[in-house]
Scaffold this active site. Structure first.
Site, mmCIF file in Angstrom:
data_model
loop_
_atom_site.group_PDB
_atom_site.id
_atom_site.type_symbol
_atom_site.label_atom_id
_atom_site.label_comp_id
_atom_site.label_asym_id
_atom_site.label_seq_id
_atom_site.Cartn_x
_atom_site.Cartn_y
_atom_site.Cartn_z
ATOM 1 C CG ASP A 29 -0.041 -42.255 24.235
ATOM 2 O OD1 ASP A 29 -0.683 -42.618 25.243
ATOM 3 O OD2 ASP A 29 0.267 -43.027 23.304
ATOM 4 C CD GLU A 80 20.500 -32.412 42.641
ATOM 5 O OE1 GLU A 80 21.391 -33.209 42.353
ATOM 6 O OE2 GLU A 80 19.718 -31.919 41.822
ATOM 7 C CB CYS A 112 21.738 -37.975 42.145
ATOM 8 S SG CYS A 112 20.450 -36.966 41.452
ATOM 9 C CB THR A 153 11.859 -37.071 35.133
ATOM 10 O OG1 THR A 153 12.407 -35.832 34.701
ATOM 11 C CG2 THR A 153 11.543 -37.922 33.922
ATOM 12 C CB SER A 202 21.243 -36.017 31.576
ATOM 13 O OG SER A 202 19.933 -36.414 31.260
ATOM 14 C CG HIS A 234 20.644 -41.879 40.416
ATOM 15 N ND1 HIS A 234 19.750 -41.307 41.290
ATOM 16 C CD2 HIS A 234 20.701 -41.060 39.328
ATOM 17 C CE1 HIS A 234 19.299 -40.177 40.754
ATOM 18 N NE2 HIS A 234 19.858 -40.010 39.574
HETATM 19 P P1 HMG Z 1 11.536 -36.471 26.041
HETATM 20 O O1 HMG Z 1 12.376 -35.797 25.025
HETATM 21 O O2 HMG Z 1 10.239 -35.864 26.336
HETATM 22 O O3 HMG Z 1 11.195 -37.966 25.706
HETATM 23 O O4 HMG Z 1 12.410 -36.545 27.381
HETATM 24 P P2 HMG Z 1 11.534 -38.870 24.429
HETATM 25 O O5 HMG Z 1 10.885 -38.299 23.235
HETATM 26 O O6 HMG Z 1 13.000 -39.186 24.381
HETATM 27 O O7 HMG Z 1 10.719 -40.160 24.875
HETATM 28 C C1 HMG Z 1 11.094 -40.880 25.995
HETATM 29 C C2 HMG Z 1 10.817 -42.357 25.709
HETATM 30 O O8 HMG Z 1 9.398 -42.527 25.597
HETATM 31 C C3 HMG Z 1 11.404 -42.851 24.367
HETATM 32 O O9 HMG Z 1 11.840 -44.181 24.578
HETATM 33 C C4 HMG Z 1 10.203 -42.846 23.437
HETATM 34 O O10 HMG Z 1 10.300 -43.761 22.360
HETATM 35 C C5 HMG Z 1 9.108 -43.260 24.414
HETATM 36 P P3 HMG Z 1 13.397 -44.561 24.464
HETATM 37 O O11 HMG Z 1 13.879 -44.089 23.141
HETATM 38 O O12 HMG Z 1 14.081 -43.794 25.594
HETATM 39 O O13 HMG Z 1 13.446 -46.013 24.670
HETATM 40 N N1 HMG Z 1 7.750 -42.894 23.973
HETATM 41 C C6 HMG Z 1 6.677 -43.694 24.097
HETATM 42 N N2 HMG Z 1 6.547 -44.951 24.579
HETATM 43 C C7 HMG Z 1 5.294 -45.506 24.579
HETATM 44 N N3 HMG Z 1 4.195 -44.858 24.094
HETATM 45 C C8 HMG Z 1 4.290 -43.613 23.586
HETATM 46 C C9 HMG Z 1 5.582 -42.984 23.584
HETATM 47 N N4 HMG Z 1 6.014 -41.755 23.169
HETATM 48 C C10 HMG Z 1 7.350 -41.727 23.415
HETATM 49 N N5 HMG Z 1 3.194 -42.992 23.118
HETATM 50 C C11 HMG Z 1 13.718 -37.284 29.224
HETATM 51 C C12 HMG Z 1 12.614 -37.652 28.207
HETATM 52 C C13 HMG Z 1 13.885 -38.408 30.193
HETATM 53 C C14 HMG Z 1 15.010 -37.057 28.453
HETATM 54 C C15 HMG Z 1 13.287 -36.020 29.990
HETATM 55 O O14 HMG Z 1 12.215 -36.349 30.824
HETATM 56 C C16 HMG Z 1 14.379 -35.381 30.802
HETATM 57 O O15 HMG Z 1 15.206 -34.662 30.265
HETATM 58 N N6 HMG Z 1 14.409 -35.565 32.206
HETATM 59 C C17 HMG Z 1 15.336 -34.886 33.088
HETATM 60 C C18 HMG Z 1 16.778 -35.346 32.964
HETATM 61 C C19 HMG Z 1 16.998 -36.729 33.506
HETATM 62 O O16 HMG Z 1 16.258 -37.245 34.314
HETATM 63 N N7 HMG Z 1 18.129 -37.357 33.106
HETATM 64 C C20 HMG Z 1 18.492 -38.671 33.583
HETATM 65 C C21 HMG Z 1 20.000 -38.910 33.625
HETATM 66 S S1 HMG Z 1 20.837 -37.643 34.553
HETATM 67 C C22 HMG Z 1 20.663 -38.109 36.214
HETATM 68 O O17 HMG Z 1 20.326 -39.215 36.505
HETATM 69 C C23 HMG Z 1 20.948 -37.069 37.211
HETATM 70 C C24 HMG Z 1 19.737 -36.437 37.874
HETATM 71 O O18 HMG Z 1 19.097 -37.382 38.719
HETATM 72 C C25 HMG Z 1 20.153 -35.194 38.651
HETATM 73 C C26 HMG Z 1 21.347 -35.283 39.605
HETATM 74 O O19 HMG Z 1 22.302 -36.016 39.447
HETATM 75 O O20 HMG Z 1 21.328 -34.479 40.543
HETATM 76 C C27 HMG Z 1 18.692 -36.001 36.859
#
Ligand code: HMG
Length: 369
Positions: A29, A80, A112, A153, A202, A234
């Protein structure tokens, strides 16, 4: 002596993938990406662009407002996503910018967080050497394996800023709340092109680190969130930043800081500073003398909350955002082809700035004007 950011600019790819197209093709979605994650588009880099070419474009824009390149005697390249474990990526940038030959150049890494580490190092260096200026670059392209939850992301971009005394944009204050914690939330072994992550861990680690760093900062400064006028975070994806802001700074609106990130995606080392530029560009209020809080997080993890005071004579300038109005959409099929191609065609795409990667020959990257 006041030391801080005297000039700043960013750059990103000329190409983007609309997250609607990703959602449709992944049977998701679109609201999950738009509302649940908070992103609209992500920058996609064609073969002729990399962390060097996008960094050069950002640096040329930042340097255009300072007349004398000879005052820059240090260049710190924060990344990185480097392609070389030995040679510093910054050396290519130093060459194409024509910086002086006795300028120190090196790369710095802590996910980051690295551009913030570079900023802190530059700040100390300029305090010791007041006539020096340091060019800090944060440049990253974020890649996760396709089809994984991290896919929406991805993104990428570069920021370049000049650290100098009596800065025209923002004086960086010394006090900080720092937190280091050994956690396997996101990492990229040398033999992989894509990062590995534990998404839920994370996000938890990011929010926990925020809490610890911010409280440490306020304990040290004897201040409270009410003393901070605006906060930049960030931003790996906008929804997490909104949660972070609600956790501690509810009174502040952060929407102006998120405009560019929602169109670029995660640009890792550059992300916090692109949020700062987004604030400078989009806010209606006069920011002179306002106190800005910065939350820097690098997976693995190191985080820091620090602050700065916008200069009293600050006036808006061109920070490079026009690139966002001049981008081309690529289709989902083209995105997958670009991502998986083992023999990329370098000349098919427009370049961001003056320098492009023309080929890789004998394991050497060949850049041309
Ligand atoms: P996921 O498992 O696909 O998503 O991964 P989800 O099922 O947790 O859903 C995400 C949100 O969407 C949830 O909301 C759902 O309810 C909502 P929340 O519970 O968070 O409030 N949702 C909807 N909303 C509206 N309509 C819908 C719907 N369906 C679901 N139909 C995740 C999501 C971000 C975890 C994934 O993309 C990921 O793992 N990304 C990569 C890791 C990341 O970015 N981590 C961030 C922190 S770490 C960091 O900042 C360091 C980094 O930048 C690297 C570095 O330091 O070098 C990454």
């Amino acid at each position: 002596m006041k030391v801080g950011i005297d000039a700043i600019a960013f750059s990103t790819s000329k190409y983007f993938l609309d997250l609607n197209a990703l959602a449709v093709n992944r049977n998701v979605d679109p609201k999950k990406y738009h509302v649940g994650i908070g992103q609209r588009k992500m920058s996609i880099f064609p073969p002729n662009e990399d962390i060097v070419t996008v960094a050069i474009d950002a640096a040329q824009k930042a340097l255009s407002s300072i007349g004398d390149l000879a005052s820059i005697d240090m260049l710190i390249f924060a990344t990185e996503s480097s392609f070389d474990l030995s040679k510093s990526t910054g050396i290519y940038v130093h060459h194409f910018l024509g910086l002086r030959e006795d300028c120190r150049v090196f790369d710095i890494k802590q996910a980051c967080y690295s551009a913030t580490a570079a900023l802190r190092l530059a700040q100390s260096y300029v305090s010791e050497n007041p006539s020096s200026k340091v060019l800090v670059i944060g440049s990253d392209i974020v890649r996760y394996s396709i089809g994984t939850p991290g896919e929406p992301t991805q993104g990428g971009g570069a920021v370049a800023f000049i650290v100098a005394q009596n800065p025209r944009i923002i004086e960086i204050e010394n006090c900080a709340g720092v937190h280091t914690n050994n956690v396997m939330d996101f990492w990229r072994p040398n033999y992989l092109d894509e990062a590995i992550f534990d998404g839920k861990l994370s996000a938890y680690s990011y929010l926990k680190s925020l809490d610890i760093s911010v409280n440490r900062y306020f304990e040290k400064t004897k201040q409270s969130p009410a003393d901070i006028d605006h906060v930049c975070f960030h931003t790996p994806f906008c929804k997490l930043t909104r949660k972070a802001n609600n956790q501690l700074f509810r009174k502040n609106s952060i929407e102006d800081t998120l405009i560019y990130n929602s169109l670029i995606g995660n640009s890792c080392s550059a992300s916090l500073y692109i949020c700062f530029i987004s604030l400078l560009d989009n806010i209606k209020e006069n920011l002179a003398r306002k106190k800005i809080g910065f939350f820097s997080y690098g997976a693995g993890s190191v985080s820091e909350f620090f602050s700065g005071i916008i200069s009293k004579n600050y006036t808006k300038s061109d920070f490079g955002a026009s690139i966002l109005n001049d981008r081309k959409e690529i289709s989902f099929q083209e995105y997958e082809t670009l991502y998986t191609s083992k023999s990329p065609i370098f000349h098919l795409y427009e370049n961001i700035g003056k320098i492009k990667l023309s080929k890789i020959e004998n394991h050497k990257r060949i850049y041309i004007l």
